[in-house]
Enzyme design. Structure first.
Site, PDB file in Angstrom:
ATOM      1  N   SER A  63      -2.727 -28.093  15.183  1.00 49.33           N
ATOM      2  CA  SER A  63      -2.817 -27.873  16.947  1.00 49.33           C
ATOM      3  C   SER A  63      -1.749 -26.506  16.955  1.00 49.33           C
ATOM      4  O   SER A  63      -1.531 -25.965  18.866  1.00 49.33           O
ATOM      5  CB  SER A  63      -2.711 -28.979  18.060  1.00 49.33           C
ATOM      6  OG  SER A  63      -3.589 -29.747  18.078  1.00 49.33           O
ATOM      7  N   LYS A  66      -2.985 -23.434  19.531  1.00 47.43           N
ATOM      8  CA  LYS A  66      -3.023 -23.760  21.111  1.00 47.43           C
ATOM      9  C   LYS A  66      -1.700 -23.164  22.197  1.00 47.43           C
ATOM     10  O   LYS A  66      -2.290 -22.973  22.852  1.00 47.43           O
ATOM     11  CB  LYS A  66      -2.677 -25.378  21.779  1.00 47.43           C
ATOM     12  CG  LYS A  66      -4.328 -25.717  21.261  1.00 47.43           C
ATOM     13  CD  LYS A  66      -4.551 -27.477  21.594  1.00 47.43           C
ATOM     14  CE  LYS A  66      -5.217 -28.402  21.344  1.00 47.43           C
ATOM     15  NZ  LYS A  66      -5.369 -28.715  20.002  1.00 47.43           N
ATOM     16  N   SER A 123      -2.159 -32.395  23.793  1.00 43.44           N
ATOM     17  CA  SER A 123      -2.665 -31.043  23.112  1.00 43.44           C
ATOM     18  C   SER A 123      -4.310 -31.408  22.836  1.00 43.44           C
ATOM     19  O   SER A 123      -5.126 -31.891  21.416  1.00 43.44           O
ATOM     20  CB  SER A 123      -2.398 -31.577  21.228  1.00 43.44           C
ATOM     21  OG  SER A 123      -2.155 -30.847  20.757  1.00 43.44           O
TER      22      SER A 123
END
Length: 388
Positions: A63, A66, A123
């Site tokens: 993640s 991102k 997230s």
């Protein structure tokens, strides 16, 4: 070409070239990330590497992907293409995302500000895809923009396949590249309002009130930490790109592949402690500071301001004295309308003893639209009258 030289007397200097996305290296025998596959520690303003371990090894970023998603969102806001209050509709595809999510339903609308909370704090994969589709028309088109931005930033070992970091073949990055992405994201002062929040709520005035808790626990437990993004998959293990600011100094620390959250946080903590105990930053220019005026041909105005695109500082080891730093401003020879806010107009270069120690882009402060024919005619006649 326009050049200006200004002698700056500074309290300290320990800086290497950091142009075009390259990071300058500081050799160190200190071991700070023994329980991680790869790691890096940089000072944000100068980009100087204070520590690294296997920093160019291609690994799944989970993640932390991102970070680039947020870069493109903040860039769109900065350019006026997107507002925090804009409503973003969730598609069936976005709502179908698994993993970390804020449980968006198909057809549900949230503001950009709410979506950013969902991405930065929780997230949210669903929020990331919803924003991607809104900005580019489809997730696939947004991924193209992500990879294009990676090239612009000089990231040589990064390839994105989605805006979330969900496992997929040939989706990879490095500690070095992640540090550069975070450096870019932190140009936008408003982002830490999201990444530095430990807890918040979505749908607060409804029956579906949703509690957000930051996946980056250091936001709460390490003074000065206000970002940026965690990551975990079975393949990637525990990852974190963190940033902290104390006084004038902001640093970025990245860890890939720690076996446990405790190991991940411990490695980051050791790097942050090392940076703040050994170095100090001397700010020279703030982001968006006016450096010079630039002539623009065929525009609705004759000139515009060239401003800094990021904070510009000098990094020093504590107790070191250095002086005699000069500033050189180089502006492109021909600049014609249209000019968009943020377009590169030139370069600000810092030099010491004739050697370049840092370079940073100078960009347009505002849009300059093409002038109409009548506007140009009156301008030419005005110049003709003056010359007569």
């Amino acid at each position: 070409m326009k050049k200006g030289f200004i002698l700056l007397m500074l309290a300290g200097l320990l800086l290497q070239p950091a142009a075009n996305g390259a990071l300058a290296k500081e050799k160190s025998s200190v071991v700070l990330a023994d329980k991680a596959k790869s790691a890096i520690l940089i000072e944000r303003d100068t980009g100087k590497i204070l520590y690294e371990k296997n920093s160019d090894e291609k690994l799944p970023p989970a993640s932390m992907t991102k970070i680039m998603t947020m870069v493109l969102i903040m860039e769109a806001i900065d350019k006026g293409q997107l507002k925090m209050t804009d409503k973003i509709r969730t598609s069936e595809h976005a709502a179908s995302m698994g993993g970390s999510q804020i449980f968006l339903e198909a057809g549900e609308e949230m503001t950009v500000e709410e979506m950013l909370k969902g991405i930065a704090i929780a997230s949210g994969n669903d929020a990331s895809v919803a924003m991607a589709e809104h900005l580019a028309g489809s997730e696939e088109a947004f991924v193209e923009k992500m990879n294009q931005k990676a090239k612009e930033l000089g990231l040589k070992n990064t390839e994105f396949k989605n805006p979330t970091g969900l496992p997929v073949q040939n989706h990879y990055s490095t500690a070095h590249d992640m540090a550069l992405m975070a450096k870019e994201l932190l140009k936008y002062d408003g982002i830490t309002r999201f990444t530095g929040t430990y807890e918040d709520y979505l749908r607060q005035d409804t029956e579906k009130k949703f509690w957000l808790v930051n996946t980056n626990r250091l936001v709460k437990f390490y003074p000065g930490v206000d970002g940026v993004k965690t990551g975990f998959t079975n393949e990637a293990k525990y990852c974190l790109t963190a940033t902290a600011k104390k006084g004038n100094m902001r640093v970025i620390a990245v860890v890939f592949g720690a076996e446990t959250p405790k190991d991940r946080n411990a490695q980051i903590t050791k790097m942050l402690d090392f940076a703040f105990s050994q170095y100090e930053t001397h700010p020279l220019f703030a982001k968006d500071q006016v450096i010079t005026k630039v002539k623009v041909s065929k525009g609705n105005v004759k000139e515009t301001n060239a401003v800094t695109s990021e904070p510009i500082s000098v990094l020093a080891k504590k107790g070191e004295d250095v002086k005699d730093v000069s500033q050189e401003v180089n502006i492109k020879k021909k600049i014609a309308a249209p000019v968009k806010k943020g377009d590169r107009l030139g370069t600000l270069t810092l030099k010491r003893n004739g050697e370049t120690i840092a370079e940073s882009p100078l960009v347009a402060e505002k849009d300059v639209k093409p002038a109409g024919w009548w506007h140009l005619f009156k301008r030419v006649m005005g110049e003709f009258t003056k010359s007569g």
